[in-house]
Design an enzyme around this catalytic site. Structure first.
Site, PDB file in Angstrom:
ATOM      1  N   GLY B 261     -12.593 -18.828  21.123  1.00 48.86           N
ATOM      2  CA  GLY B 261     -11.818 -18.271  20.025  1.00 48.86           C
ATOM      3  C   GLY B 261     -12.329 -16.883  19.673  1.00 48.86           C
ATOM      4  O   GLY B 261     -13.410 -16.465  20.087  1.00 48.86           O
ATOM      5  N   GLY B 263     -13.870 -13.905  17.351  1.00 51.71           N
ATOM      6  CA  GLY B 263     -14.834 -13.839  16.263  1.00 51.71           C
ATOM      7  C   GLY B 263     -16.261 -13.709  16.752  1.00 51.71           C
ATOM      8  O   GLY B 263     -16.558 -13.804  17.942  1.00 51.71           O
ATOM      9  N   GLU B 286      -7.356 -17.294  25.223  1.00 54.77           N
ATOM     10  CA  GLU B 286      -6.264 -16.509  24.662  1.00 54.77           C
ATOM     11  C   GLU B 286      -6.663 -15.061  24.447  1.00 54.77           C
ATOM     12  O   GLU B 286      -5.827 -14.185  24.437  1.00 54.77           O
ATOM     13  CB  GLU B 286      -5.745 -17.147  23.366  1.00 54.77           C
ATOM     14  CG  GLU B 286      -6.808 -17.358  22.311  1.00 54.77           C
ATOM     15  CD  GLU B 286      -6.279 -18.058  21.075  1.00 54.77           C
ATOM     16  OE1 GLU B 286      -5.287 -18.798  21.165  1.00 54.77           O
ATOM     17  OE2 GLU B 286      -6.863 -17.857  20.000  1.00 54.77           O
ATOM     18  N   ASN B 376      -7.147 -17.028   7.883  1.00 52.58           N
ATOM     19  CA  ASN B 376      -6.377 -16.330   8.920  1.00 52.58           C
ATOM     20  C   ASN B 376      -5.215 -17.186   9.437  1.00 52.58           C
ATOM     21  O   ASN B 376      -4.072 -16.770   9.414  1.00 52.58           O
ATOM     22  CB  ASN B 376      -7.285 -15.952  10.092  1.00 52.58           C
ATOM     23  CG  ASN B 376      -8.407 -15.022   9.682  1.00 52.58           C
ATOM     24  OD1 ASN B 376      -8.231 -14.196   8.789  1.00 52.58           O
ATOM     25  ND2 ASN B 376      -9.558 -15.172  10.286  1.00 52.58           N
ATOM     26  N   GLY B 380      -4.841 -20.392  18.149  1.00 50.62           N
ATOM     27  CA  GLY B 380      -4.722 -21.245  19.326  1.00 50.62           C
ATOM     28  C   GLY B 380      -5.735 -22.368  19.357  1.00 50.62           C
ATOM     29  O   GLY B 380      -5.765 -23.137  20.311  1.00 50.62           O
TER      30      GLY B 380
END
Lengths: 495, 495
Positions: B261, B263, B286, B376, B380
């Site tokens: 992810g 971050g 992603e 946020n 995904g």
């Protein structure tokens, strides 16, 4: 005569259930056939429970889904079950799960086979599989496939329960396909519910057949209740919604393949389709109940794919009498395939599942009474609700003579998040949540789905929560207070 | 010169952003390129916000994921956004979402394209797509694909933002494939991360090109923080876990394709892999952050598939300078493909995502602060956590100088249920939850993951809840009290 059901080379493996039970050693991991009380192992669970009277025995028992014939209850009562997965519906076992005496692993039904392939929770020691016959093609399952093919593939020993009461003509009803290992796994080639992609029987290694036990116990009959006014009203709302989808051009008149969870309400909705104008329907589901046979008989259902068939006694008799007819219109697959995300997404399934409760924003609790006590398990509902084209959840608006509202400010346990819930239905109406933000969902759910007695309190909660702010407005000190109130006062009324 | 980036036949469509903005009418549904602030439309959002100074304008804006360049903030501030989906990261927009002024539809990122195909929320009126060029092959996207191919396929009008600052050599970085309609949809033929299954550019109908706006604004740089002691510790736990999986024979040394992810923490974990002995890795993710480029440079990552690339300024410069090198090792796909359940399950992805908080039983909140306020969006994470082979969630054990525990009795909002969470990690340790019942999960989570300051209170809650009973023991009146305490006292301490 059972002898025509097994190859001569395996005749020497026939033994009593008691003798077969002596093969099991405490600590083993056992994979048993059985899905929604269909095609379950029947004699071995009893024989193991009997053995446990004089001996300390503890197992991990993995099935397809629920067992019938009180097997889970007998095993739980005997203290046999250290661990149980991935689903159950038994009262005695449920009590032991909720008391923390049996470790229950509640799983998406498509995932158990993948986890076994990956070595969780460990290697299967013994597979116990009910079969109609063993032929040169392999093991012919009975009324379910479940995880049986995976158990047979992986188990060190295989015990067959050869059920002489089921017709050998079940052969040809099944389609056995398992995804390959990784890396290099290929696409599952299925592109329509009626397609056959595998073998008619479960391939097996004869050297691993440790015992064959001959039985004649029938599956437990379906315990589904007939439609009542409320479930008929729910069915009506769902059917009008689907008609509107067709009218809006979002679906053809044959709809998309239907999935329906097990139970009275889902059965009633499908039964309601017999009164509709839909034709040329298909099902791609995990279980077929009486309603599927009714729709086949009415000519509205063209084909049904599932992992098991569980029928009332009368419907079962009809099914067996006309097996040649139904065998060309039904296929039973491994639950990894019937529920597979790849196929559920590709086919664009319309998923219809039952909620225990849902909240103002569309989160669904399917499993936990009061947020803590397991009812049955999540089953396949998540496989279909997440990956399907349309995810519909149905429930009656109230339970316990109206003392429990099925619509609550916040669900006490989340099985399906608002992302995976498109449509909610009770006898009072239907809320179409597609494309809506949480603050838009709540008024629809309150006004369309909640029992009128509870609407004022829900409106009040929502209004005050909105004033407190947030994308998903809540008042945390009150959010779960309806459940607590029921626990203390035996009613959610008076909020 | 931008003229070499478009076919002569479209030269007449070049206009200013202001002129292009005049094509938009209030009430329209707009599909904009942009995913994790990469490849986003930049000039049109500004021009629309400018127009809104003198005119009431309200739109539904659908993107791939987050926009950069303050676009969401400018549009939100101007009151342009009636509805926004499926993801955002902007502070101004976030405030308006939480105030109920913008209806935000938070979606699994693989699902937006399916919903558009099904007519929810309605037809796309205008697609606004950043492009490196328009060639005979089609529209060449820039640093993301997102939902752009779906928008172009469906929109009545197409507005191109031709970004003259990105190299035309981006051509060949993308692989455009969209699933077909239903019924009759075929399997997605992808069986490995590096496989190309589509076209190098987005096919389009030239007659629908309504405007071409030439820009030179760069993507917003990545705002990821460098690893610190805590994120390094988290990375260490994850790497030792993966090494143990290999040692146990559950995975090969090349692991399974990795998803991470966006971050700071996920980036730090991948960065940590540069210090590991893993080789021949692949990503099927992603988004690619700096860490992916580092792993390519170290030779440990063989190939990376994603839907976008978002880099720090220095890494971006390096990437652009060595584009020919990276183009053979990276492919960007539509987010429907990068996140597709069919592919995530087939490839057996190792999913690594960030939690805001998790609870004693492994339920994860990724999105809602205090159960109500959107941070946020789910992005995904659900696509990968549900369908992947291994679902790992990471977070620091505490936030706000220790006043917030990331491990709580019950999460205040559920994005990922315990069924979809295999492993939890904080700087203190790792809890491997696979195959465990809720009552077995809690002690592992408390002792391995919780901040030591909060362990006594968590142990106390769990012990008392177990005495009250249930498969998932809870004390509902207390379950969310930690959040309420933080709200009132600015600390969860003292429980």
């Amino acid at each position: 005569m059972y002898s025509e059901r097994i190859p001569p080379a395996l005749a020497g493996k026939v033994m009593s259930a008691g003798d077969a039970a002596s093969l099991f050693r405490t600590g083993m991991i056992i994979g048993m056939s059985g899905f929604t009380r269909a095609g379950d192992a029947k004699a071995i669970p009893r024989a193991l429970a009997e053995r446990a009277r004089s001996e300390a025995l503890r197992f991990t028992v993995i099935t397809g889904a629920s067992l019938g014939n009180d097997s889970d209850g007998l095993m739980a009562e005997a203290g046999l079950l250290a661990r149980r997965m991935p689903f159950q519906v038994d009262g005695t076992l449920r009590r032991k799960i909720n008391a923390g005496e049996v470790m229950f692993i509640d799983q998406h039904l498509s995932e158990t086979a993948e986890q076994l392939r990956n070595g969780t929770p460990g290697a299967i020691d013994i597979a116990v599989i009910e079969a109609a016959a063993i032929t040169s093609e392999g093991i012919i399952p009975t009324m379910s496939v479940g995880n049986s093919a995976s158990f047979v593939e992986q188990a060190g020993m295989i015990v067959i329960e050869l059920n002489a009461s089921v017709p050998m003509a079940l052969a040809g009803l099944h389609d056995i396909y398992l995804p390959q290992g990784r890396p290099g796994r290929q696409p599952i080639p299925l592109t329509s519910p009626e397609q056959r992609i595998g073998t008619r029987a479960i391939p097996f290694d004869p050297a691993r057949i440790a015992a064959i036990v001959v039985t004649d116990m029938p599956d437990s009959p379906s315990s589904v209740l007939p439609p009542d006014d409320e479930t008929k009203a729910i069915a009506g709302h769902v059917i009008r919604f689907l008609e509107a989808e067709v009218a809006a051009g979002r679906m053809g008149e044959e709809l998309a393949p239907l999935q329906a969870g097990i139970g009275t309400i889902a059965n009633a909705v499908l039964h309601g389709l017999t009164q509709s104008s839909f034709r040329n329907l298909t099902m791609f589901s995990e279980v077929l109940q009486d309603s599927a046979i009714e729709l086949l008989d009415s000519g509205q259902l063209r084909f049904a794919s599932a992992s098991s068939i569980t029928l009332s006694p009368a419907m079962n008799e009809k099914f067996m009498r006309n097996l040649d007819h139904y065998r060309s219109r039904i296929v039973l697959r491994p639950q990894e395939i019937s529920n597979h995300p790849e196929l559920v997404r590709r086919l664009g399934i319309i998923a219809l599942n039952t909620a225990l409760e849902f909240d103002l924003y569309g989160n669904v609790n399917s499993t936990h009474v009061g947020g803590t006590h397991m009812m049955n398990g999540i089953g396949g509902s998540g496989d279909f609700a997440r990956n399907g084209q349309l995810s519909i959840f149905v429930t009656k608006a109230a339970a316990k003579s109206g003392d429990i509202s099925s619509v609550v400010p916040m669900v006490s346990h989340v099985d399906h998040t608002e992302h995976d819930v498109d449509v909610l239905v009770t006898e009072f109406g239907l809320a179409d949540l597609r494309g809506l933000a949480p603050r838009e969902r709540a008024p629809l759910i309150i006004e369309h789905c909640a029992h009128p007695d509870y609407r004022p309190a829900l409106r009040d909660y929502f209004a005050r929560a909105c004033r407190a702010g947030g994308h998903t407005p809540h008042l945390l000190p009150e959010a779960l207070s309806w459940h607590e109130r029921y626990k203390n006062d035996k009613t959610m009324r008076g909020h």
